[in-house]
Design a protein around this motif. Sequence first.
Motif, PDB file in Angstrom:
ATOM      1  N   GLY A   1      38.213   9.025  -5.174  1.00 56.57           N
ATOM      2  CA  GLY A   1      36.827   8.637  -4.958  1.00 56.57           C
ATOM      3  C   GLY A   1      36.593   7.231  -4.436  1.00 56.57           C
ATOM      4  O   GLY A   1      35.450   6.827  -4.235  1.00 56.57           O
TER       5      GLY A   1
ATOM      6  N   HIS B   1      37.887  13.099 -12.730  1.00 54.81           N
ATOM      7  CA  HIS B   1      37.518  12.708 -11.362  1.00 54.81           C
ATOM      8  C   HIS B   1      36.005  12.677 -11.338  1.00 54.81           C
ATOM      9  O   HIS B   1      35.364  13.693 -11.605  1.00 54.81           O
TER      10      HIS B   1
ATOM     11  N   ARG C   1      41.918  18.546 -17.502  1.00 54.13           N
ATOM     12  CA  ARG C   1      40.820  17.843 -16.818  1.00 54.13           C
ATOM     13  C   ARG C   1      39.558  17.880 -17.668  1.00 54.13           C
ATOM     14  O   ARG C   1      39.062  18.954 -18.014  1.00 54.13           O
TER      15      ARG C   1
ATOM     16  N   GLY D   1      42.014  10.213  -1.619  1.00 57.53           N
ATOM     17  CA  GLY D   1      42.153  11.010  -0.397  1.00 57.53           C
ATOM     18  C   GLY D   1      41.516  10.239   0.746  1.00 57.53           C
ATOM     19  O   GLY D   1      42.181   9.622   1.577  1.00 57.53           O
ATOM     20  N   ARG D   2      40.178  10.196   0.709  1.00 56.50           N
ATOM     21  CA  ARG D   2      39.391   9.563   1.765  1.00 56.50           C
ATOM     22  C   ARG D   2      39.832   8.131   2.074  1.00 56.50           C
ATOM     23  O   ARG D   2      39.968   7.750   3.237  1.00 56.50           O
TER      24      ARG D   2
ATOM     25  N   GLU E   1      44.237   9.701  -7.561  1.00 53.85           N
ATOM     26  CA  GLU E   1      44.233  10.738  -6.521  1.00 53.85           C
ATOM     27  C   GLU E   1      43.352  10.359  -5.342  1.00 53.85           C
ATOM     28  O   GLU E   1      42.372  11.039  -5.048  1.00 53.85           O
TER      29      GLU E   1
ATOM     30  N   LYS F   1      43.249  17.487   0.183  1.00 49.78           N
ATOM     31  CA  LYS F   1      42.043  18.077   0.777  1.00 49.78           C
ATOM     32  C   LYS F   1      41.412  17.185   1.842  1.00 49.78           C
ATOM     33  O   LYS F   1      40.726  17.673   2.728  1.00 49.78           O
TER      34      LYS F   1
ATOM     35  N   SER G   1      33.048  10.908  -5.316  1.00 54.58           N
ATOM     36  CA  SER G   1      33.727  10.480  -4.108  1.00 54.58           C
ATOM     37  C   SER G   1      32.877   9.455  -3.369  1.00 54.58           C
ATOM     38  O   SER G   1      31.654   9.429  -3.524  1.00 54.58           O
TER      39      SER G   1
ATOM     40  N   ARG H   1      30.288  17.086   8.296  1.00 52.91           N
ATOM     41  CA  ARG H   1      29.796  16.143   7.292  1.00 52.91           C
ATOM     42  C   ARG H   1      28.382  15.633   7.572  1.00 52.91           C
ATOM     43  O   ARG H   1      27.652  15.308   6.659  1.00 52.91           O
TER      44      ARG H   1
ATOM     45  N   MET I   1      37.787  20.216   7.061  1.00 50.95           N
ATOM     46  CA  MET I   1      36.617  21.064   6.839  1.00 50.95           C
ATOM     47  C   MET I   1      36.159  21.738   8.139  1.00 50.95           C
ATOM     48  O   MET I   1      35.042  22.247   8.224  1.00 50.95           O
TER      49      MET I   1
ATOM     50  N   TYR J   1      38.208  14.607   5.702  1.00 54.25           N
ATOM     51  CA  TYR J   1      37.281  15.742   5.600  1.00 54.25           C
ATOM     52  C   TYR J   1      36.645  16.125   6.937  1.00 54.25           C
ATOM     53  O   TYR J   1      35.539  16.645   6.978  1.00 54.25           O
TER      54      TYR J   1
ATOM     55  N   TYR K   1      26.110  16.534   4.586  1.00 53.10           N
ATOM     56  CA  TYR K   1      25.783  15.415   3.683  1.00 53.10           C
ATOM     57  C   TYR K   1      24.923  14.343   4.348  1.00 53.10           C
ATOM     58  O   TYR K   1      24.820  13.236   3.828  1.00 53.10           O
TER      59      TYR K   1
END
Length: 447
Positions: free
Chosen positions: A259, A218, A166, A302-303, A300, A77, A221, A340, A405, A401, A344
Amino acid sequence: MDADAIETLLERKTTLRYLEVKDGRLFFDGCDTIELAKEYGTPVYVMSYSEIMGRLNELKEQFTDKYPKARVAYASKAFCTTGMYEILKKAGACIDVVSGGEIYAAEKAGFPAERVEFNGNNKLPEEIDQAVRYGVGRIILDGLQEIPLIEAACAKYQKKMNIMIRITPGVAASTHDYIVTGKKDSKFGIPLDEDIFLPIVKQVLDSEYLDFTGLHMHIGSQLFENDAYLEALNVLMDWAARIRQEFNADVKEVNFGGGYGATYIDEPRKPYSFFMDPMMELLKKRSEEIGMECPAAVIEPGRSIVAEAGITLYTVGQIKEIPGIRKYVSVDGGMGDNIRVALYQADYKGVVANKAEEQTDATVSLCGKYCESGDILIPEMKVPSSIAQGDIIALLSTGAYGFSMASNYNNNPIPGVVLVKEGKSAWMVKPQSYEQIIANHVIPDFI
Ligand code: LLP
């Protein structure tokens, strides 16, 4: 950003390490950003292959080579393209996917199905069918109603599926409220009430199509501390003990989630080992106490793999000075390629890429071209007072992202992505055309 700031930025080789300034121009992974803007046009996302590989190598050294059976499942993602899947395939990583669209891209990229792990709080029946047909390595169960859907697909394709469950560990990680996922009141995961959780475990264990593989969590992030991870892992291991006690079944794998924080402004990035070492120690210690074999660990991220690997290049257009109030400098992109900031209040650093060595003696608001007052990329950006139409702005750390996004708001096309590597460049995603934006529009004949 003033001259001092850019110096510190460039000196801090642990982050943004592929940025350089030569003859007043910003270079990224050996490529002159002004030439990139000329060749590929703006707005454009630029991703550094060297930075992505650098992070994947750190994960290898600090995690997968160090701990037996450990896996990295990159969270698609954050940045999902077939080229990114090719990089991950070659690096031997696994991937985490959360939709039919991500599964489709992985399959098209020839990504090995057994290295795919399927997450999501509302996996659609057709997505489950797609995942089982493809033969993904694991499905991460996020609710009771998924079980019959997975079983039906397994019956149809005559396959068995590895199932991770999960959990919602009920810990609060300190980050933006929208990206916290581990607290009890969450749409993700299964709450740890014994009358909810244990029957689900039992159903998985009893199923002829499902293999109970382990537990997943999880917690959020953009995290820089490891205490919430450790707290959550302790909760998870309490339940591993409970599962053993109730059903005599072992948790063979534990997924710690993603995260791990990345640098946008000057947040000091922590090495993966800062998170992994104490987690692995705790995993080992708790397994010994419980008397079970130490489970394989999976993460996992990502960022932290792609954020600093990306910059976005824009061209300056209109400049408006509102006397005594502020100066607006507009660029040719904005909230459509980077939501973003509006979503955010995320902070970004920017550089006037063709004036990277000039004194930054003015403060402006860097805004986009979208019809929305909130379409501001940097509310207060330090720039040289010579800033003018045609200058190139580089927004830094936009690799996670941003593209993933992006939207077509105002029918603006989604920019393309250029991959750079030691002075070489090529399209990774071509920019969208107007034709593509309206390709699926239909005018109903009763109008
Ligand atoms: N695993 C799961 C189950 C997740 O939900 C996420 C992120 C990750 C892994 C990867 O987390 P990372 O390592 O990238 O922090 N759009 C937001 C971030 C939302 C994250 C959602 N889940 C942003 O732009 O900050």
